[in-house]
Design an enzyme around this catalytic site. Structure first.
Site, PDB file in Angstrom:
ATOM      1  N   GLU A  97       0.870  -1.183   0.000  1.00 41.76           N
ATOM      2  CA  GLU A  97       0.000   0.000   0.000  1.00 41.76           C
ATOM      3  C   GLU A  97       0.902   1.226   0.000  1.00 41.76           C
ATOM      4  OE1 GLU A  97      -2.569   0.060   3.389  1.00 41.76           O
ATOM      5  OE2 GLU A  97      -3.743  -1.687   2.739  1.00 41.76           O
ATOM      6  N   ASP A 108      -5.755   9.121   9.896  1.00 40.61           N
ATOM      7  CA  ASP A 108      -4.461   8.591  10.345  1.00 40.61           C
ATOM      8  C   ASP A 108      -4.094   9.107  11.729  1.00 40.61           C
ATOM      9  OD1 ASP A 108      -3.765   8.492   7.020  1.00 40.61           O
ATOM     10  OD2 ASP A 108      -3.157   6.838   8.329  1.00 40.61           O
TER      11      ASP A 108
END
Ligand SMILES: O=P(O)(O)OC[C@@H](O)[C@@H](O)c1c[nH]c2ccccc12
Length: 319
Positions: A97, A108
């Site tokens: 990824e 995040d």
């Protein structure tokens, strides 16, 4: 046949060089990089399933779990990202990824947020990432799944964005902040470019919606292990065992588990619950971000990844 043998050579070569002693010299020597087109994401999982090995953890069962690392492109610079992609591909990554840095990575945690900041500070943008990938993708043997927040796509028109990914050889795309209900057009446009749109389901996703997400997801299904943002956790949410069972009752599509995975025992546990893949981001990104030099960061990541892949069923580092 050449391609097939090259792929087999790469595959067997990866199995051989996944033992950590020769990986870096291989990448450094650059004299033995077979330029093969990476498998698609679906082919990767099918190939892993074909290679499945019987593992004995109380009873024999056929398992092979994909190792899927995440890194942020341009962290701390694109030349390090290029080296990291090649190293991860040699060290046992089955899929990688690759995050596109943006100003507001709201899903995040602090570790990956900091990586976006470092990447933006090194002037990383989509154009530079695409040209790096055009150079690197032919040198690695595992598919790259791009990670992008939706604002990067909407600002550059989705068809142009997808064409750029297709040109770069990216095989998949994850847009974590795009609500499922709003993603039909992007999913259709991605399908037209043979780019797999990987969708996420979480512990809070209602069962009916999870089924729709699983049905629409291409390549694999991303099962988010726990609520909140990305970041290493001490323990893996035990609910994942039940969620995995629920998703796998819905479809035969591969299911990879991410969020919080940061220890070999996490990898063992998720594998034993029947996942087809484990995704590790923050714990890897932290090593890159905290190192005293780029080379040191890459070395630390290589060692850490070797520990994690050794914990996979019949650890990939076994010769
Ligand atoms: O960082 P973790 O806790 O190991 O989780 C994987 C995660 O990094 C990666 O898949 C990812 C990076 N950014 C994201 C945003 C949303 C969902 C997933 C992600």
């Amino acid at each position: 046949m050449i391609m097939a043998s090259a792929s087999v050579a790469v595959a067997s070569n990866r199995l051989k060089i996944s033992s950590t002693d020769c990986v870096y010299s291989m990448a450094e020597r650059q004299d033995f990089i077979l330029r093969v087109q990476a498998f698609s994401i679906s082919e990767t999982f099918s190939s892993l399933r074909r290679q499945k090995r019987t593992s004995f953890n109380g009873n024999f069962n056929d398992v092979w779990v994909a190792f899927i690392p995440y890194i942020t492109a341009g962290d701390p610079d694109l030349s390090t990202t290029a080296k990291a992609l090649k190293m991860l591909s040699c060290c046992g990554a089955d899929i990688i990824e690759l995050g596109l840095p943006c100003n507001a990575p709201v899903l995040d945690g602090p570790v990956i947020q900091a990586s976006h900041k470092r990447a933006l500070a090194s002037k990383t943008n989509l154009k530079a990432v695409i040209s790096m990938l055009k150079e690197v993708v032919p040198q690695i043997s595992c598919p790259v799944v791009m990670f992008s927040y939706y604002n990067l796509i909407s600002s550059s028109r989705s068809q142009w964005f997808l064409s750029a990914l297709e040109d770069a050889g990216a095989q998949g795309l994850i847009v974590p902040d795009l609500p499922f209900e709003d993603g039909a057009t992007l999913r259709r446009e991605a399908a037209e470019k043979n780019i797999d749109m990987v969708l996420l389901t979480t512990p809070a996703t209602p069962k009916k919606k999870m089924k729709a997400i699983v049905d629409a997801s291409e390549g694999f299904v991303y099962l988010v292990s726990s609520a909140g943002v990305t970041g290493a956790r001490d323990i893996v949410n035990t609910k994942v065992q039940f969620l995995l069972k629920e998703v796998k009752e819905t479809s035969r599509k591969p299911v990879a588990v991410g969020f919080g995975v940061s220890k070999p025992q996490h990898v063992k546990q998720i594998s034993s619950w029947g996942a087809d893949g484990v995704i590790v981001g923050s714990a890897i990104v932290k090593l890159l971000g905290e190192a005293n030099s780029r080379e040191e960061g890459l070395r630390h990541v290589k060692s850490f990844v070797a520990c994690l892949t050794a914990a996979l069923p019949l650890g990939k580092n076994e010769n």
